[in-house]
Design a protein around this motif. Structure first.
Motif, mmCIF file in Angstrom:
data_model
loop_
_atom_site.group_PDB
_atom_site.id
_atom_site.type_symbol
_atom_site.label_atom_id
_atom_site.label_comp_id
_atom_site.label_asym_id
_atom_site.label_seq_id
_atom_site.Cartn_x
_atom_site.Cartn_y
_atom_site.Cartn_z
ATOM 1 N N ASP A 375 0.817 -1.209 0.000
ATOM 2 C CA ASP A 375 0.000 0.000 0.000
ATOM 3 C C ASP A 375 0.853 1.262 0.000
ATOM 4 O O ASP A 375 0.455 2.294 -0.541
ATOM 5 C CB ASP A 375 -0.959 -0.008 1.190
ATOM 6 C CG ASP A 375 -0.250 -0.175 2.530
ATOM 7 O OD1 ASP A 375 0.903 -0.641 2.539
ATOM 8 O OD2 ASP A 375 -0.862 0.151 3.570
ATOM 9 N N THR A 427 -8.154 4.985 3.715
ATOM 10 C CA THR A 427 -6.832 5.603 3.672
ATOM 11 C C THR A 427 -6.903 6.925 4.418
ATOM 12 O O THR A 427 -7.655 7.816 4.023
ATOM 13 C CB THR A 427 -6.381 5.841 2.219
ATOM 14 O OG1 THR A 427 -6.456 4.618 1.488
ATOM 15 C CG2 THR A 427 -4.951 6.362 2.169
ATOM 16 N N TRP A 453 -6.552 -4.001 -1.817
ATOM 17 C CA TRP A 453 -5.519 -3.399 -0.993
ATOM 18 C C TRP A 453 -4.265 -3.207 -1.833
ATOM 19 O O TRP A 453 -3.869 -4.086 -2.589
ATOM 20 C CB TRP A 453 -5.213 -4.308 0.193
ATOM 21 C CG TRP A 453 -4.147 -3.794 1.111
ATOM 22 C CD1 TRP A 453 -4.307 -2.958 2.169
ATOM 23 C CD2 TRP A 453 -2.750 -4.112 1.064
ATOM 24 N NE1 TRP A 453 -3.100 -2.720 2.791
ATOM 25 C CE2 TRP A 453 -2.124 -3.414 2.130
ATOM 26 C CE3 TRP A 453 -1.965 -4.903 0.231
ATOM 27 C CZ2 TRP A 453 -0.756 -3.497 2.372
ATOM 28 C CZ3 TRP A 453 -0.609 -4.978 0.469
ATOM 29 C CH2 TRP A 453 -0.011 -4.290 1.531
#
Length: 656
Positions: A375, A427, A453
């Motif tokens: 990520d 996020t 993800w």
């Protein structure tokens, strides 16, 4: 196998991308950093594992092919060739031999007001010499027009510089002569990439749309389109056949409009079976079907919660070594135990949270080209030498972003109005407050898709500017089985959009979103969802950003008229009162939030007239709307300057 991390050696990278990024970043805005297109579009490894080729963006919309000799002390990329971007770009390249590559180029052209996508295949040496066209040439004697340049379906590992390709043939007639060619349809041909000489393996078949080999040069499966009644339109169904003893027998039928039936993807020669995906207990599973006439079928891998949707393949023969599927994070299940151990050890050696993807390999599989992502890592390519246990960093996908502090992505679940638990990704800003802050709901495109993800340049940009971003996998998304997909996000828009708006309400209820600074941003179907959310929940979102959005479902059906797939598109959207009710352009009177839109006028996915109509309707109703249109750009707006402008204008537009 010993843990790789116990003896892993790192060699010096080819390009110090992080240093370059830090230097250049001083002159760049955040919008320019995150809006930059990927520095590597495609990458491949030569059969002997000594060379890497990759495609990178050039100036403007150009694309460049580079080659790297890994044996040289100064392994600097050398440009092989460049595509102009007007209209064609390099899409992918792969090595045919240690000195030669086959590349696909493609683009979009406008003719008499209509957009046409085209492709062509070429072969070229790694020093840029001896370019040879591999696509079928058609002259004025051809009865028709073929825009497809063909496709490589087998790299023939044992035959240097030879490939198997599918190419489309047109009937040819010479006026005043009986000489001509009646063959028409898709064929399989063996092609010498040095000379362009060809030899038929499967002669042209008019209704053929696909051929699959066993990775060793043997064509084993053929897919045949089926027409809708007596029309020439696509019915949405493909009938598959398998070859045995020189004849073709029925294998399966696959209806991609309704997601039913068995769709083959690969052939395992040693087991004489086809591997593919089919429904199983309400989910998609990996299925094996025998090619020996017995009809035997076996479920190879399934999951009770999600669809199995990916094959993991490796080597010049595209050997199947596992499957992948997405839960909270994407999971890779390897049938090859050594590769499973290696992937785990490499992930640990690179920090423990990386997703490892094997991209390519040398012919003997002693050297592996891999991609590590997370990520907070947009992706780094490495070369792993299995003999010397050495991991060598090569190239970063987004070097400018490497110098930024990125935000972690957290899987979350929230409740829809009817109590259904909706999976999503949250996020939060990497620094600063995370409560009572500006926030964005960002529905994905498709709608036949889902968010996963990992690194997302749009979400990361807004997070870097202090926004919370939630990405819901609303009902109508794929990946969660038939019951979740329902009728798709168009026919079932009320449920899908309800889940999207409930994501915004959850952000407010959790104290994350400042109610006066809650916005919605979406691309493609996500843009549609953003606009339709402003229709059904006019007081919830204070601003709407829609990129290449569908705005009128009836017109979206009409836009496909004249195309082979028009019947499938009509079925996808359906008929009934949901059409008018679910079209933002027909309900602008209900919208209160200001709207910002972006669209490229070469968009083949969503016609640019969709945004033009929405702008006209909003202005006519006295609503606040700002619209930017970009010439000769397609659905993805693949232009760094345009993307940076889009991000900055969106940032300036959204309430803080």
């Amino acid at each position: 196998m010993r843990s790789v991390s116990s003896f892993l050696l790192f060699s010096v990278g080819l390009i110090s991308t992080a240093a370059i990024a830090q230097d250049e970043d001083k002159q760049r805005t955040a919008a320019q950093v995150f809006g930059a297109v990927p520095a590597v579009y495609d990458i491949s490894l030569s059969p002997d594992g000594t060379k890497v080729a990759f495609i990178a963006p050039g100036p403007g919309t150009m694309t460049d092919l580079f080659a790297i000799d890994l044996n040289q002390a100064q392994s600097n990329p050398k440009r092989v060739t460049r595509a102009s971007g007007d209209p064609e770009n390099l899409q992918w390249c792969n090595w045919v031999s240690n000195e030669r590559m086959a590349c696909k180029l493609g683009g979009i052209e406008k003719n008499s007001g209509d957009l046409y996508g085209f492709s062509r295949m070429v072969a070229i040496n790694s020093d840029g010499s001896n370019p040879v066209l591999l696509s079928k040439r058609h002259d004025s004697t051809a009865l028709g027009l073929s825009l497809s340049g063909g496709q490589v379906i087998d790299w023939l590992p044992g035959e240097e510089n030879q490939v198997l390709m599918t190419r489309y043939h047109l009937e040819e007639v010479r006026i005043g002569s009986r000489v001509g060619n009646k063959d028409e349809g898709l064929a399989v041909e063996k092609i010498d990439t040095l000379t362009g000489r060809t030899k038929f393996v499967e002669r042209p078949t008019e209704e053929a749309v696909e051929f699959i080999t066993d990775g060793q040069g043997n064509v084993r499966i053929k897919g045949m389109r089926t027409k809708l009644g007596r029309t020439e339109l696509d019915s949405g169904e493909i009938k598959y056949f398998y070859e045995t003893d020189g004849k073709w027998d029925a294998l399966s039928e696959y209806d991609y409009s309704n997601r039913t039936g068995f769709e083959p993807y690969a052939v395992e020669k040693d087991k004489n079976r086809a591997l593919g995906f089919a429904p199983y207990n309400g989910r998609q599973a990996l299925i094996a079907k025998s090619l020996d006439g017995t009809g035997r079928q076996e479920v190879i891998f399934s999951d009770d919660l999600v669809d199995i949707d990916g094959l993991i393949r490796i080597g010049r023969a595209n050997r199947v070594v596992g499957v992948s599927y997405a839960k909270e994070k994407r999971v890779s299940e390897y049938f090859d135990t050594e590769l499973a151990s290696l992937a785990s050890a490499l992930s640990k050696a690179l920090g423990g949270s990386k997703s490892i993807n094997f991209v390519d390999s040398s012919q003997d599989e002693s050297k592996l080209l891999l991609l590590a992502t997370s990520d907070i890592d947009p992706g780094q390519y490495y070369l792993f030498d299995r003999t010397g246990k050495q991991l060598r960093p090569l190239l970063g996908i987004r070097p400018l972003v490497e110098s930024q502090k990125l935000a972690t992505v957290k899987p979350v679940v929230y409740s829809a109005a009817d109590g259904t638990k909706i999976p999503a990704y949250l996020t939060l800003p990497p620094q600063g407050p995370v409560k009572n802050i500006p926030a964005i709901v960002m529905p994905h495109g498709g709608p036949e898709a889902r968010d996963e993800w990992g690194f997302d340049w749009l979400a990361q940009f807004f997070a870097s500017q202090g926004f919370a971003v939630i990405q819901p996998n609303f009902r109508g998304s794929t990946g969660y089985g038939d019951a979740w997909y329902q009728k798709n996000g168009y026919k079932g828009w009320k449920t899908a959009i309800g889940d999207v708006t409930d994501a915004g309400r959850w952000l407010v209820a959790e104290g994350i979103a400042k109610p006066s600074a809650l916005s919605i941003v979406g691309w493609s179907y996500g843009g549609y969802a953003a606009l339709q959310s402003a229709v059904v929940a006019p007081d919830l979102f204070k601003a709407v950003v829609a990129i290449a959005p569908v705005t009128d479902l009836s017109q979206h059906k009409s836009d496909s008229r004249g195309y082979y797939s028009s019947a499938v598109q009509r079925e996808r959207i359906g008929n009934g009162p949901h059409i008018a009710e679910g079209s933002p352009a027909q309900n602008v009177d209900k919208i209160k939030a200001p709207v910002l839109m972006f669209h490229g006028d070469y968009d083949q996915n969503v016609d640019v007239t969709q945004s033009r109509l929405m702008e006209s309707k909003l202005k006519g109703a006295g609503k606040s709307v700002t619209y930017y249109e970009y010439p000769k750009l397609a659905h993805g707006l693949h232009d760094a300057r345009v993307r940076a402008e889009m991000l900055q204008k969106s940032l300036d537009f959204l309430p803080k």
